[in-house]
Design a protein around this motif. Structure first.
Motif, PDB file in Angstrom:
ATOM      1  N   SER A 194       0.862  -1.182   0.000  1.00  0.00           N
ATOM      2  CA  SER A 194       0.000   0.000   0.000  1.00  0.00           C
ATOM      3  C   SER A 194       0.897   1.230   0.000  1.00  0.00           C
ATOM      4  O   SER A 194       2.125   1.113   0.024  1.00  0.00           O
ATOM      5  N   GLU A 198      -1.743   0.395   8.094  1.00  0.00           N
ATOM      6  CA  GLU A 198      -1.938  -0.288   6.800  1.00  0.00           C
ATOM      7  C   GLU A 198      -3.425  -0.459   6.506  1.00  0.00           C
ATOM      8  O   GLU A 198      -3.889  -0.210   5.401  1.00  0.00           O
ATOM      9  N   ARG A 204      -5.396   1.136   3.369  1.00  0.00           N
ATOM     10  CA  ARG A 204      -5.980   0.237   2.368  1.00  0.00           C
ATOM     11  C   ARG A 204      -7.495   0.390   2.263  1.00  0.00           C
ATOM     12  O   ARG A 204      -8.075   0.087   1.234  1.00  0.00           O
TER      13      ARG A 204
END
Length: 181
Positions: A135, A154, A158
């Protein structure tokens, strides 16, 4: 003089979609979005029409296993594709997908309008991470995300294409974190 058949309709085409595991043959207007076909022709109203510009994520479904904004996709262009909506995440016997269970356990929704899109996006995002796709916050020196729990940062990055007007983000992140472990 023999009767002639009417000319083919230049504005409609027959397509086949495999929706939630079931092949569906449909005649669709060339201008119809996948979202409109799912909601109006197939009565699958889980995916929501939010912004109609691909900016909110409430229409997110999985097309051939990848997350997609159904409001931006012409249905006719999806001929032959597998489409999974939130209605197709649970098993045939009614057993909830692990993310659906985690959303319930973590109370990861308030009004629920964005929840179907959040769920489909999270399913797609976890598959992307498991395949090793980085990502924007994955560092160049970071190990592949396969077999590794995703950090909260994360997960937030995402899922950043899916908006929740109620602000249930902390619980959504916790639910996805639970499943990613």
């Amino acid at each position: 003089m023999q009767p002639t058949s009417p000319p083919p309709d230049p504005y409609h085409s027959e397509i086949v979609l495999r929706v939630n595991g079931t092949p569906r043959t449909l005649t669709v207007d060339h201008r119809a979005t996948l979202l409109d076909v799912l909601r109006e022709a197939l009565d699958l109203t889980g995916a929501k029409k939010g912004c109609d510009h691909g900016q909110c994520g409430s229409c997110t479904v999985l097309v051939d296993g990848r997350r997609a904004n159904a409001c931006l996709m012409l249905a006719v262009a999806q001929d032959g594709c597998d489409v999974t909506t939130v209605e197709g995440l649970a098993d045939a016997d009614g057993t909830l997908h692990p993310l659906q269970r985690a959303f319930l356990d973590r109370d990861a929704f308030q009004c629920g309008y964005c929840t179907p899109g959040q769920l489909c996006s999270a399913v797609g995002m976890l598959a992307e991470a498991a395949a090793g796709h980085p990502s924007a916050v994955t560092g160049d020196d970071a190990p592949p995300t396969q077999d590794a729990a995703l950090s909260r940062e994360e997960i937030r990055e995402r899922l950043s294409g899916n908006l929740c007007r109620c602000g249930a983000y902390p619980h959504i992140v916790q639910a996805v974190e639970d499943v990613s472990r």
